[in-house]
Design a protein around this motif. Structure first.
Motif, PDB file in Angstrom:
ATOM      1  N   GLY A  88       0.979  -1.272  -0.154  1.00 31.06           N
ATOM      2  CA  GLY A  88      -0.018  -0.139   0.030  1.00 31.06           C
ATOM      3  C   GLY A  88       0.874   1.180   0.089  1.00 31.06           C
ATOM      4  N   THR A  89       0.030   2.394   0.272  1.00 32.76           N
ATOM      5  CA  THR A  89       0.850   3.720   0.188  1.00 32.76           C
ATOM      6  C   THR A  89       0.826   4.301   1.732  1.00 32.76           C
ATOM      7  OG1 THR A  89      -1.148   4.983  -0.130  1.00 32.76           O
ATOM      8  CG2 THR A  89       0.322   3.949  -2.125  1.00 32.76           C
ATOM      9  N   PHE A  90       0.376   3.767   2.607  1.00 33.74           N
ATOM     10  CA  PHE A  90       0.555   4.575   4.025  1.00 33.74           C
ATOM     11  C   PHE A  90       1.670   4.133   4.621  1.00 33.74           C
ATOM     12  CE2 PHE A  90      -3.996   4.412   3.157  1.00 33.74           C
ATOM     13  CZ  PHE A  90      -4.501   5.774   3.214  1.00 33.74           C
ATOM     14  N   GLY A  91       2.218   5.262   5.410  1.00 32.70           N
ATOM     15  CA  GLY A  91       3.262   4.696   6.225  1.00 32.70           C
ATOM     16  C   GLY A  91       3.030   3.919   7.452  1.00 32.70           C
ATOM     17  N   GLN A  92       1.877   4.019   8.057  1.00 35.08           N
ATOM     18  CA  GLN A  92       1.703   3.060   9.112  1.00 35.08           C
ATOM     19  C   GLN A  92      -0.043   2.769   9.035  1.00 35.08           C
ATOM     20  OE1 GLN A  92       2.610   6.451   9.780  1.00 35.08           O
ATOM     21  NE2 GLN A  92       4.916   5.833   9.653  1.00 35.08           N
ATOM     22  N   ALA A  93      -0.200   2.099  10.150  1.00 35.69           N
ATOM     23  CA  ALA A  93      -1.746   1.563  10.057  1.00 35.69           C
ATOM     24  C   ALA A  93      -2.001   1.514  11.590  1.00 35.69           C
ATOM     25  CB  ALA A  93      -2.041   0.151   9.389  1.00 35.69           C
ATOM     26  N   SER A  94      -3.228   1.522  12.035  1.00 31.86           N
ATOM     27  CA  SER A  94      -3.670   1.624  13.408  1.00 31.86           C
ATOM     28  C   SER A  94      -5.155   1.377  13.568  1.00 31.86           C
ATOM     29  CB  SER A  94      -3.319   3.106  14.000  1.00 31.86           C
ATOM     30  OG  SER A  94      -3.540   2.972  15.331  1.00 31.86           O
ATOM     31  N   ASP A  95      -5.566   1.146  14.856  1.00 38.61           N
ATOM     32  CA  ASP A  95      -6.733   0.973  15.350  1.00 38.61           C
ATOM     33  C   ASP A  95      -7.762   0.320  14.499  1.00 38.61           C
ATOM     34  OD1 ASP A  95      -5.736   3.113  16.984  1.00 38.61           O
ATOM     35  OD2 ASP A  95      -7.213   4.538  16.552  1.00 38.61           O
ATOM     36  N   PRO A  96      -7.478  -0.986  14.678  1.00 40.92           N
ATOM     37  CA  PRO A  96      -8.567  -2.106  13.858  1.00 40.92           C
ATOM     38  C   PRO A  96      -9.470  -2.561  14.761  1.00 40.92           C
ATOM     39  CG  PRO A  96      -6.690  -3.262  14.998  1.00 40.92           C
ATOM     40  CD  PRO A  96      -6.283  -1.911  14.947  1.00 40.92           C
ATOM     41  N   SER A  97     -10.644  -2.613  13.997  1.00 43.40           N
ATOM     42  CA  SER A  97     -11.879  -3.246  14.375  1.00 43.40           C
ATOM     43  C   SER A  97     -12.613  -4.039  13.609  1.00 43.40           C
ATOM     44  CB  SER A  97     -12.929  -2.038  14.918  1.00 43.40           C
ATOM     45  OG  SER A  97     -13.572  -1.415  13.952  1.00 43.40           O
ATOM     46  N   VAL A  98     -13.299  -5.267  14.191  1.00 43.08           N
ATOM     47  CA  VAL A  98     -13.718  -6.389  13.149  1.00 43.08           C
ATOM     48  C   VAL A  98     -15.343  -6.201  13.132  1.00 43.08           C
ATOM     49  CG1 VAL A  98     -13.651  -8.726  12.879  1.00 43.08           C
ATOM     50  CG2 VAL A  98     -11.680  -7.568  13.887  1.00 43.08           C
ATOM     51  N   ALA A  99     -15.856  -6.435  12.109  1.00 39.50           N
ATOM     52  CA  ALA A  99     -17.534  -6.432  11.969  1.00 39.50           C
ATOM     53  C   ALA A  99     -17.757  -7.670  11.089  1.00 39.50           C
ATOM     54  CB  ALA A  99     -18.039  -5.270  11.565  1.00 39.50           C
ATOM     55  N   PHE A 100     -19.087  -8.013  11.119  1.00 37.83           N
ATOM     56  CA  PHE A 100     -19.474  -9.008   9.817  1.00 37.83           C
ATOM     57  C   PHE A 100     -20.956  -8.784   9.429  1.00 37.83           C
ATOM     58  CE2 PHE A 100     -21.850 -13.058   8.847  1.00 37.83           C
ATOM     59  CZ  PHE A 100     -21.279 -13.396   7.834  1.00 37.83           C
ATOM     60  N   ASP A 101     -21.122  -8.581   8.019  1.00 36.93           N
ATOM     61  CA  ASP A 101     -22.396  -8.385   7.475  1.00 36.93           C
ATOM     62  C   ASP A 101     -23.092  -9.668   7.111  1.00 36.93           C
ATOM     63  OD1 ASP A 101     -24.455  -7.582   5.925  1.00 36.93           O
ATOM     64  OD2 ASP A 101     -23.221  -6.335   4.503  1.00 36.93           O
ATOM     65  N   ALA A 102     -23.916 -10.171   7.791  1.00 38.50           N
ATOM     66  CA  ALA A 102     -24.759 -11.362   7.604  1.00 38.50           C
ATOM     67  C   ALA A 102     -25.422 -11.387   6.414  1.00 38.50           C
ATOM     68  CB  ALA A 102     -25.449 -11.790   8.640  1.00 38.50           C
ATOM     69  N   ARG A 103     -26.013 -10.141   5.832  1.00 36.02           N
ATOM     70  CA  ARG A 103     -26.741 -10.016   4.633  1.00 36.02           C
ATOM     71  C   ARG A 103     -25.928 -10.242   3.536  1.00 36.02           C
ATOM     72  NH1 ARG A 103     -31.149  -5.428   2.979  1.00 36.02           N
ATOM     73  NH2 ARG A 103     -31.791  -6.464   0.861  1.00 36.02           N
ATOM     74  N   HIS A 104     -24.787  -9.773   3.462  1.00 36.26           N
ATOM     75  CA  HIS A 104     -23.827  -9.765   2.278  1.00 36.26           C
ATOM     76  C   HIS A 104     -22.856 -10.807   2.319  1.00 36.26           C
ATOM     77  CE1 HIS A 104     -25.668  -5.838   2.123  1.00 36.26           C
ATOM     78  NE2 HIS A 104     -25.721  -5.956   0.962  1.00 36.26           N
ATOM     79  N   ASN A 105     -22.636 -11.391   3.512  1.00 33.65           N
ATOM     80  CA  ASN A 105     -21.686 -12.409   3.824  1.00 33.65           C
ATOM     81  C   ASN A 105     -20.268 -11.850   3.721  1.00 33.65           C
ATOM     82  OD1 ASN A 105     -20.611 -15.035   4.591  1.00 33.65           O
ATOM     83  ND2 ASN A 105     -20.513 -15.757   2.562  1.00 33.65           N
ATOM     84  N   VAL A 106     -20.162 -10.798   4.238  1.00 32.52           N
ATOM     85  CA  VAL A 106     -18.584 -10.005   4.163  1.00 32.52           C
ATOM     86  C   VAL A 106     -18.142  -9.674   5.493  1.00 32.52           C
ATOM     87  CG1 VAL A 106     -17.514  -7.851   3.414  1.00 32.52           C
ATOM     88  CG2 VAL A 106     -19.480  -8.831   2.046  1.00 32.52           C
ATOM     89  N   TRP A 107     -17.024 -10.174   5.950  1.00 30.53           N
ATOM     90  CA  TRP A 107     -16.080  -9.704   6.860  1.00 30.53           C
ATOM     91  C   TRP A 107     -15.328  -8.273   6.821  1.00 30.53           C
ATOM     92  CZ3 TRP A 107     -16.353 -11.768  11.835  1.00 30.53           C
ATOM     93  CH2 TRP A 107     -16.982 -12.957  12.193  1.00 30.53           C
ATOM     94  N   MET A 108     -15.381  -7.735   7.777  1.00 32.36           N
ATOM     95  CA  MET A 108     -14.673  -6.300   7.454  1.00 32.36           C
ATOM     96  C   MET A 108     -13.576  -6.159   8.692  1.00 32.36           C
ATOM     97  SD  MET A 108     -17.939  -3.888   6.636  1.00 32.36           S
ATOM     98  CE  MET A 108     -19.436  -4.926   5.704  1.00 32.36           C
ATOM     99  N   ARG A 161     -20.688   7.027   9.419  1.00 34.42           N
ATOM    100  CA  ARG A 161     -20.944   6.661   8.103  1.00 34.42           C
ATOM    101  C   ARG A 161     -21.672   5.560   7.857  1.00 34.42           C
ATOM    102  NH1 ARG A 161     -17.926   9.755   3.772  1.00 34.42           N
ATOM    103  NH2 ARG A 161     -16.633  11.195   4.969  1.00 34.42           N
ATOM    104  N   THR A 162     -22.351   5.163   7.005  1.00 30.56           N
ATOM    105  CA  THR A 162     -23.387   4.044   6.544  1.00 30.56           C
ATOM    106  C   THR A 162     -22.883   3.368   5.255  1.00 30.56           C
ATOM    107  OG1 THR A 162     -24.939   4.863   8.096  1.00 30.56           O
ATOM    108  CG2 THR A 162     -25.623   3.048   6.579  1.00 30.56           C
ATOM    109  N   SER A 163     -22.730   1.929   5.316  1.00 29.25           N
ATOM    110  CA  SER A 163     -22.817   1.401   4.122  1.00 29.25           C
ATOM    111  C   SER A 163     -23.879   0.594   4.073  1.00 29.25           C
ATOM    112  CB  SER A 163     -21.542   0.515   4.066  1.00 29.25           C
ATOM    113  OG  SER A 163     -21.325  -0.498   2.912  1.00 29.25           O
ATOM    114  N   THR A 164     -24.366   0.106   2.706  1.00 30.78           N
ATOM    115  CA  THR A 164     -25.680  -0.660   2.338  1.00 30.78           C
ATOM    116  C   THR A 164     -25.229  -1.785   1.548  1.00 30.78           C
ATOM    117  OG1 THR A 164     -26.340   0.811   0.794  1.00 30.78           O
ATOM    118  CG2 THR A 164     -27.262   1.038   2.911  1.00 30.78           C
ATOM    119  N   ASN A 165     -23.842  -2.088   1.110  1.00 24.29           N
ATOM    120  CA  ASN A 165     -23.369  -2.810   0.185  1.00 24.29           C
ATOM    121  C   ASN A 165     -22.247  -3.689   0.589  1.00 24.29           C
ATOM    122  OD1 ASN A 165     -21.615  -1.060   0.140  1.00 24.29           O
ATOM    123  ND2 ASN A 165     -21.761  -0.382  -2.042  1.00 24.29           N
ATOM    124  N   GLY A 166     -22.279  -4.015   1.936  1.00 18.86           N
ATOM    125  CA  GLY A 166     -21.003  -4.902   2.523  1.00 18.86           C
ATOM    126  C   GLY A 166     -19.884  -4.244   2.653  1.00 18.86           C
ATOM    127  N   GLY A 167     -19.819  -2.966   2.737  1.00 17.89           N
ATOM    128  CA  GLY A 167     -18.606  -2.156   3.060  1.00 17.89           C
ATOM    129  C   GLY A 167     -17.773  -1.829   1.765  1.00 17.89           C
TER     130      GLY A 167
END
Length: 490
Positions: free
Chosen positions: A113-133, A204-210
């Motif tokens: 990727g292009t970022f120097g660092q990454a931080s603050d992860p959190s995990v979610a699951f969208d059962a309707r679209h079967n997507v983990w985020m 912010r809201t997503s309606t398409n699995g993120g």
């Protein structure tokens, strides 16, 4: 990079590496740290060598469970000024029996990727679209974007991230509506604060699995704060507890699928004692909801201790979507003890509710609150309830003692995470993913992510919660003055 899979064999301390690329090939050993009461297994490790980071370190885990799948995410290779070399993940698709781990692509230069660092992860699951985020922050100079990495195969491989929000942001958290009868089933919600605008909160809201995210919306009154943890109720309403800049826990909600967000209400004022030893720590909330829509919020608070001598973990429950009961004290030990408790990670079995709600609570602590950087001993513990927090089990030690010099340093002190997390599969054991440190080898740290073998039984017990008490003082969040580059906030 292909994931690495580890198989935990029943009643065995050995883990066999099944498929490891050269950069990740190793055999890990399960075991206990000194004095701990459970056996833990390492589920990830720091593979990076970039000069900016303090290596062989992993910090700040989150977890989420849906069905038999448990996904965790965490920082890998902590950078003193802010963020980490990358975000790592560890996934179990069989209820915690075996784990696969890897590192997110497309965020930092370590992952293409292009970022120097990454931080603050959190995990979610969208059962309707079967997507983990996995939501995270991408840091590049004064730019701190909110990112969302997606998995469509059960959290085993991950796409390059989509950008959910650009700017100078902090403390993102994502959740999805997984109730099939909800009018907003399949909506996902991300909370964050804008550090360049006084920690002003946005949703912010997503309606398409993120895959894409809607416009940034402020709650009514444009509140400021950090560490918001949105939870979705069975009726589709979203409640977001957070730490306000005025030294309190507050919450706000949406009743229309994120089209708008209401003004905030007070959960409780905070009484908090800054822990000793220059450990990075503060009273950020940890929140979950049960099957009936009751929201449980925990944080570190000293109101029950004479002279605010040390912190307990306190629990406040919602009495409606806009009202809260005064916090009770989780009875980990007597109020006359010398123990200081902090950084809780609460889990609620989402198949239970009310007087039979099953709760697991992981936390860190000092056995002696009045210690120094050289004498403080850091431990991890666990306690549980099967009646909604009215009474609790005996506490058990999960890890420790750890010396603070075993932890990576930051501009805000030694760090194992601004938050931790625990998850409970329906009817099952509790699974925290824990940062556990062992003694460094020379200047090389030895801090990685571990899971208790087989999880932790949620048993309950007869230790009664201390009756509710109002805060006697307030404490603002730990937010030091930082330069415009903003990296110290993460």
């Amino acid at each position: 990079m292909r994931p690495v899979q580890f198989v935990i064999r029943a009643r065995s301390a050995r883990i066999v590496t099944l498929a490891a690329p050269a950069a990740c090939a190793l055999v890990l050993l399960a075991g206990t740290t000194a004095s701990a009461n459970v056996t833990v297994t390492q589920v990830s490790h720091d593979i990076y060598t970039d000069a900016q980071a303090q290596h062989n370190t992993e910090v700040e885990p989150d977890t989420f469970v849906f069905g038999n799948t448990i996904v965790s995410a965490f920082q890998v290779g902590r950078v003193s000024g802010g963020g980490a070399s990358n975000i790592g993940w560890a996934t179990s698709t069989d209820g915690g029996a075996t784990w696969t781990h890897g590192y997110l692509p497309g965020i930092t230069t370590n992952g293409g990727g292009t970022f120097g660092q990454a931080s603050d992860p959190s995990v979610a699951f969208d059962a309707r679209h079967n997507v983990w985020m996995i939501s995270s922050l991408g840091l590049r100079g004064s730019t701190v974007d909110v990112l969302v990495s997606r998995s469509t195969n059960g959290g085993l491989t991950w796409s390059n991230p989509v950008i959910a929000a650009t700017g100078a942001n902090d403390k993102n958290w994502t959740v999805c509506d997984d109730t099939s009868t909800s009018p907003h089933f399949g909506n996902c919600y991300t909370e964050y604060d804008i550090t360049s605008a006084g920690d002003s909160i946005r949703m912010r809201t997503s309606t398409n699995g993120g895959a894409s995210w809607g416009a940034a919306l402020a709650p009514g009154g444009s509140p400021a704060g950090l560490g918001g943890q949105p939870v979705v109720l069975p009726n589709g309403h979203v409640v977001v507890p957070y730490e306000s800049l005025a030294g309190s826990i507050r919450s706000f909600r949406s009743t229309n699928g994120g089209a708008s967000w209401n003004s905030t209400v007070l959960v409780s004022n905070i009484s908090h004692r800054t822990v000793r030893g220059s450990l990075r720590e503060g009273p950020l909330p940890s929140a979950e909801a049960d099957a009936a829509g009751t929201v449980y919020v925990t944080w570190a608070d000293c109101r029950f201790r004479s002279g605010c001598a040390s912190n307990d973990i306190v629990l406040s429950k919602s009495t409606s979507e806009t009202t809260w009961a005064a916090p009770t004290r989780v009875p980990i030990d007597p109020v006359t003890s010398t123990v200081d408790h902090f950084i809780p990670g609460i889990a609620v079995d989402r198949s239970t509710s009310g007087a039979t709600a099953r709760i697991g609570l992981t936390y860190y602590y000092y056995p002696t609150a009045s210690c120094t950087a050289s004498t403080c001993q850091l431990d991890a513990g666990f306690i549980s309830s099967v009646n909604g927090g009215s009474t609790w089990s005996a506490a058990t030690q999960l890890a420790g003692p750890m010396t603070l010099s075993w932890l990576p340093n930051t501009s805000q002190g030694r760090m194992f995470g601004d938050y931790i997390s625990t998850s409970i599969p329906a009817g099952g054991h509790a699974y925290p993913i824990l940062p556990i440190a062992n003694a460094p080898t020379g200047s090389t740290f030895n801090l990685a992510m571990y899971v208790p073998n087989g999880g932790l039984a949620v048993t309950g017990g007869t230790h009664a919660a201390t009756p509710a008490r109002r805060a006697v003082a307030t404490a603002p969040p730990v937010r030091p003055t930082v330069p415009p580059i903003l990296l110290t906030a993460h």
